[in-house]
Design a protein around this motif. Sequence first.
Motif, PDB file in Angstrom:
ATOM      1  N   ARG A 165       0.882  -1.183   0.114  1.00 31.47           N
ATOM      2  CA  ARG A 165      -0.055  -0.013   0.001  1.00 31.47           C
ATOM      3  C   ARG A 165       0.762   1.155   0.015  1.00 31.47           C
ATOM      4  NH1 ARG A 165      -4.135  -3.899  -0.006  1.00 31.47           N
ATOM      5  NH2 ARG A 165      -5.193  -4.149   2.070  1.00 31.47           N
ATOM      6  N   GLY A 166       1.979   1.286   0.306  1.00 32.81           N
ATOM      7  CA  GLY A 166       3.059   2.314   0.613  1.00 32.81           C
ATOM      8  C   GLY A 166       3.038   2.684   1.952  1.00 32.81           C
ATOM      9  N   TYR A 167       2.552   2.356   2.873  1.00 34.70           N
ATOM     10  CA  TYR A 167       2.700   2.937   4.169  1.00 34.70           C
ATOM     11  C   TYR A 167       3.678   2.130   5.054  1.00 34.70           C
ATOM     12  CZ  TYR A 167      -0.734  -0.753   5.617  1.00 34.70           C
ATOM     13  OH  TYR A 167      -1.542  -1.848   6.095  1.00 34.70           O
ATOM     14  N   ARG A 168       4.123   0.833   4.643  1.00 29.66           N
ATOM     15  CA  ARG A 168       5.171   0.455   5.509  1.00 29.66           C
ATOM     16  C   ARG A 168       6.346   0.954   5.357  1.00 29.66           C
ATOM     17  NH1 ARG A 168       4.155  -4.591   7.900  1.00 29.66           N
ATOM     18  NH2 ARG A 168       2.650  -5.293   6.607  1.00 29.66           N
ATOM     19  N   VAL A 169       6.884   1.759   6.247  1.00 33.38           N
ATOM     20  CA  VAL A 169       7.963   2.672   6.094  1.00 33.38           C
ATOM     21  C   VAL A 169       8.990   1.821   7.359  1.00 33.38           C
ATOM     22  CG1 VAL A 169       7.490   4.673   4.818  1.00 33.38           C
ATOM     23  CG2 VAL A 169       7.391   4.495   7.339  1.00 33.38           C
ATOM     24  N   ARG A 170       8.274   1.348   8.336  1.00 32.57           N
ATOM     25  CA  ARG A 170       9.165   0.809   9.240  1.00 32.57           C
ATOM     26  C   ARG A 170       8.489  -0.594   9.734  1.00 32.57           C
ATOM     27  NH1 ARG A 170      11.974   3.279  13.629  1.00 32.57           N
ATOM     28  NH2 ARG A 170      13.017   1.760  14.916  1.00 32.57           N
ATOM     29  N   PRO A 171       9.165  -1.619   9.008  1.00 34.98           N
ATOM     30  CA  PRO A 171       8.690  -2.947   9.356  1.00 34.98           C
ATOM     31  C   PRO A 171       9.267  -3.572  10.733  1.00 34.98           C
ATOM     32  CG  PRO A 171      10.152  -3.383   7.863  1.00 34.98           C
ATOM     33  CD  PRO A 171      10.187  -1.903   8.175  1.00 34.98           C
ATOM     34  N   THR A 172       8.487  -4.425  11.357  1.00 31.22           N
ATOM     35  CA  THR A 172       9.021  -5.345  12.531  1.00 31.22           C
ATOM     36  C   THR A 172       9.393  -6.771  12.010  1.00 31.22           C
ATOM     37  OG1 THR A 172       6.784  -5.709  13.243  1.00 31.22           O
ATOM     38  CG2 THR A 172       8.072  -3.805  14.324  1.00 31.22           C
ATOM     39  N   ALA A 173       9.789  -7.458  13.038  1.00 31.03           N
ATOM     40  CA  ALA A 173       9.936  -9.024  12.594  1.00 31.03           C
ATOM     41  C   ALA A 173       8.635  -9.695  12.164  1.00 31.03           C
ATOM     42  CB  ALA A 173      10.771  -9.738  13.753  1.00 31.03           C
ATOM     43  N   ALA A 174       8.600 -10.261  11.178  1.00 31.89           N
ATOM     44  CA  ALA A 174       7.631 -11.158  10.755  1.00 31.89           C
ATOM     45  C   ALA A 174       6.251 -10.273  10.790  1.00 31.89           C
ATOM     46  CB  ALA A 174       7.212 -12.334  11.757  1.00 31.89           C
ATOM     47  N   PRO A 175       6.352  -9.257  10.072  1.00 32.87           N
ATOM     48  CA  PRO A 175       4.823  -8.593  10.150  1.00 32.87           C
ATOM     49  C   PRO A 175       3.703  -9.085   9.412  1.00 32.87           C
ATOM     50  CG  PRO A 175       6.274  -7.557   8.549  1.00 32.87           C
ATOM     51  CD  PRO A 175       7.127  -8.595   9.115  1.00 32.87           C
ATOM     52  N   LEU A 176       2.529  -8.829   9.795  1.00 34.46           N
ATOM     53  CA  LEU A 176       1.353  -9.253   9.160  1.00 34.46           C
ATOM     54  C   LEU A 176       1.025  -8.596   7.614  1.00 34.46           C
ATOM     55  CD1 LEU A 176      -0.880 -11.533  10.178  1.00 34.46           C
ATOM     56  CD2 LEU A 176      -2.270  -9.584  10.561  1.00 34.46           C
ATOM     57  N   GLY A 204       1.704  -1.880  13.469  1.00 36.94           N
ATOM     58  CA  GLY A 204       0.370  -1.382  13.283  1.00 36.94           C
ATOM     59  C   GLY A 204      -0.545  -1.866  12.064  1.00 36.94           C
ATOM     60  N   THR A 205      -0.376  -2.874  11.705  1.00 30.93           N
ATOM     61  CA  THR A 205      -0.821  -3.216  10.188  1.00 30.93           C
ATOM     62  C   THR A 205      -2.496  -3.322  10.265  1.00 30.93           C
ATOM     63  OG1 THR A 205       1.320  -4.411   9.388  1.00 30.93           O
ATOM     64  CG2 THR A 205      -0.778  -5.017   8.347  1.00 30.93           C
ATOM     65  N   LEU A 206      -2.749  -4.104  11.536  1.00 32.59           N
ATOM     66  CA  LEU A 206      -4.230  -4.187  11.888  1.00 32.59           C
ATOM     67  C   LEU A 206      -4.866  -2.976  11.968  1.00 32.59           C
ATOM     68  CD1 LEU A 206      -4.376  -7.527  13.762  1.00 32.59           C
ATOM     69  CD2 LEU A 206      -5.621  -7.333  11.872  1.00 32.59           C
ATOM     70  N   LEU A 207      -4.266  -2.029  12.760  1.00 32.84           N
ATOM     71  CA  LEU A 207      -4.912  -0.715  13.008  1.00 32.84           C
ATOM     72  C   LEU A 207      -4.885  -0.052  11.811  1.00 32.84           C
ATOM     73  CD1 LEU A 207      -2.649   0.257  16.335  1.00 32.84           C
ATOM     74  CD2 LEU A 207      -4.775  -0.818  16.155  1.00 32.84           C
ATOM     75  N   ILE A 208      -3.785   0.069  10.769  1.00 31.89           N
ATOM     76  CA  ILE A 208      -3.733   1.055   9.410  1.00 31.89           C
ATOM     77  C   ILE A 208      -5.062   0.374   8.744  1.00 31.89           C
ATOM     78  CG2 ILE A 208      -2.527   1.457   7.885  1.00 31.89           C
ATOM     79  CD1 ILE A 208      -0.076   1.599   9.529  1.00 31.89           C
ATOM     80  N   ASN A 275       4.548   4.271  10.690  1.00 33.55           N
ATOM     81  CA  ASN A 275       3.614   3.721   9.416  1.00 33.55           C
ATOM     82  C   ASN A 275       2.227   4.108   9.573  1.00 33.55           C
ATOM     83  OD1 ASN A 275       5.658   1.798   8.910  1.00 33.55           O
ATOM     84  ND2 ASN A 275       4.857   0.092  10.141  1.00 33.55           N
ATOM     85  N   ILE A 276       1.777   4.810  10.737  1.00 33.44           N
ATOM     86  CA  ILE A 276       0.234   5.323  10.693  1.00 33.44           C
ATOM     87  C   ILE A 276       0.551   6.448  10.262  1.00 33.44           C
ATOM     88  CG2 ILE A 276      -1.019   6.163  12.518  1.00 33.44           C
ATOM     89  CD1 ILE A 276      -0.395   3.935  14.317  1.00 33.44           C
ATOM     90  N   LYS A 277       1.689   7.526  10.603  1.00 29.11           N
ATOM     91  CA  LYS A 277       1.820   8.785   9.720  1.00 29.11           C
ATOM     92  C   LYS A 277       2.061   8.599   8.232  1.00 29.11           C
ATOM     93  CE  LYS A 277       5.071  13.002  10.003  1.00 29.11           C
ATOM     94  NZ  LYS A 277       6.201  13.283  10.645  1.00 29.11           N
ATOM     95  N   ALA A 278       2.591   7.567   7.913  1.00 32.84           N
ATOM     96  CA  ALA A 278       2.922   7.331   6.271  1.00 32.84           C
ATOM     97  C   ALA A 278       1.672   7.000   5.697  1.00 32.84           C
ATOM     98  CB  ALA A 278       3.705   6.330   5.901  1.00 32.84           C
ATOM     99  N   ALA A 279       0.688   6.498   6.450  1.00 32.76           N
ATOM    100  CA  ALA A 279      -0.770   6.110   6.080  1.00 32.76           C
ATOM    101  C   ALA A 279      -1.639   7.326   6.127  1.00 32.76           C
ATOM    102  CB  ALA A 279      -1.393   4.799   6.887  1.00 32.76           C
TER     103      ALA A 279
END
Length: 417
Positions: A165-176, A204-208, A275-279
């Motif tokens: 989507r373009g908002y995952r600028v900072r992933p964590t380990a094994a993101p959904l 924050g993937t579920l939240l976004i 990520n929330i800011k990027a979204a």
Amino acid sequence: MAERLPLFATTARGTEDLLAEELRELGARRIRQDRGGVRFLASLYEALQVCLWSRIAMRVLYPLGEFEARGAEGLYEAAASVPWEEHLTPDHTFAVEATLRDSEHSHSGFVALKVKDALVDRMRGTLGARPDVNTREPDVRVVAHLAKEKLSLSLDLCGEPLNRRGYRVRPTAAPLKETLAAALLRAANYTGEEPLVDPMCGSGTLLIEAGFIARHRAPGIGRPFAVERWPHQGPRARELLEDLRADARRNERKVLFPILGFDKDPEALEAARRNIKAARLSEEIQVAEGDATKPLPLPKPGGLLITNPPYGERIGTGGQKGMKTFYFKLGESFQELDGWRAHILSGNPGFESAFHARPSSRREVWNGPIECELLGYRLGRWGAPLAERRSEPALGPSKQTPDVAPVRPEHEGEEEA
């Protein structure tokens, strides 16, 4: 593109029915679920609507054919029989991606190479010139899938997978994955009309994805699609997408209910905030430090709790015994939440017994290579000991309110298969 074409949208295993529902809302016709995806008919307008609005699909493919392909020569001959000159010109670039399942070939790169060789040889023989390969940003992306000796060739309307989507600028380990997160929210019947909390929100993937639903925002609004660069359909696709994007922006709405995330890991919270800011959802989503095994400041009277508990990486040492202790504490904490319903993605076989509550619904889904279950629970007054809840009724099938007005198909009277 013809008036209506057979297309195939891919999705995570276990979410095919959710994608089929979504495609029906978006105007697709003759919808048929398949393993790992859904087949359907769509006009160019409807196909672009799917690309822009589908929250669950990973790719939208235009199949070119299926072939028996034995050995290297079989791959070449099958690919050479496709009229590539109808889809490409020497002035456009392309790339070939290949996947294998139970194949005699051990490397997907070899299959991609044979398809590429056949394509350029046919183009050179037909038009006297060949297109160049561009693996990063091709105008036309060819997708090859070889299952045993059956080769499927398709064109990808989207280009990059739709989860990007373009908002995952900072992933964590094994993101959904974003598309799986959206599928879980649909399975939980989330429409944005109630509070939502993820007590272990990670990046924050579920939240976004919940924010996109509540905001009525098209998930593909900020990205291009490969079909816009196709030689023959590109100009018309760009024109239609301009109108679709403008309409999507006009119809965004204000979020009326809180969307909250908590996590005890400061690095995860920082990733979520970025990520929330990027979204562009900083006003709609709030995150804070919090331990899911302890009371959290949640609004009343309740809403949807949805989360993907860790499989062990973020709960310290202790092995399986430590994980079960963690899940037990989660169960104690969650059952104090009166008025909330919970949907928990479990990838650990020991979760359900350790959580010490009977789920009211369950769905098998695949999180990448991991077989999981999405377990539904009724919290609060349903948090009595298991023996006291034997008569609890099972949840019936939920209905998702369409977040996009259904498109009126061109063939309104056409019978669906």
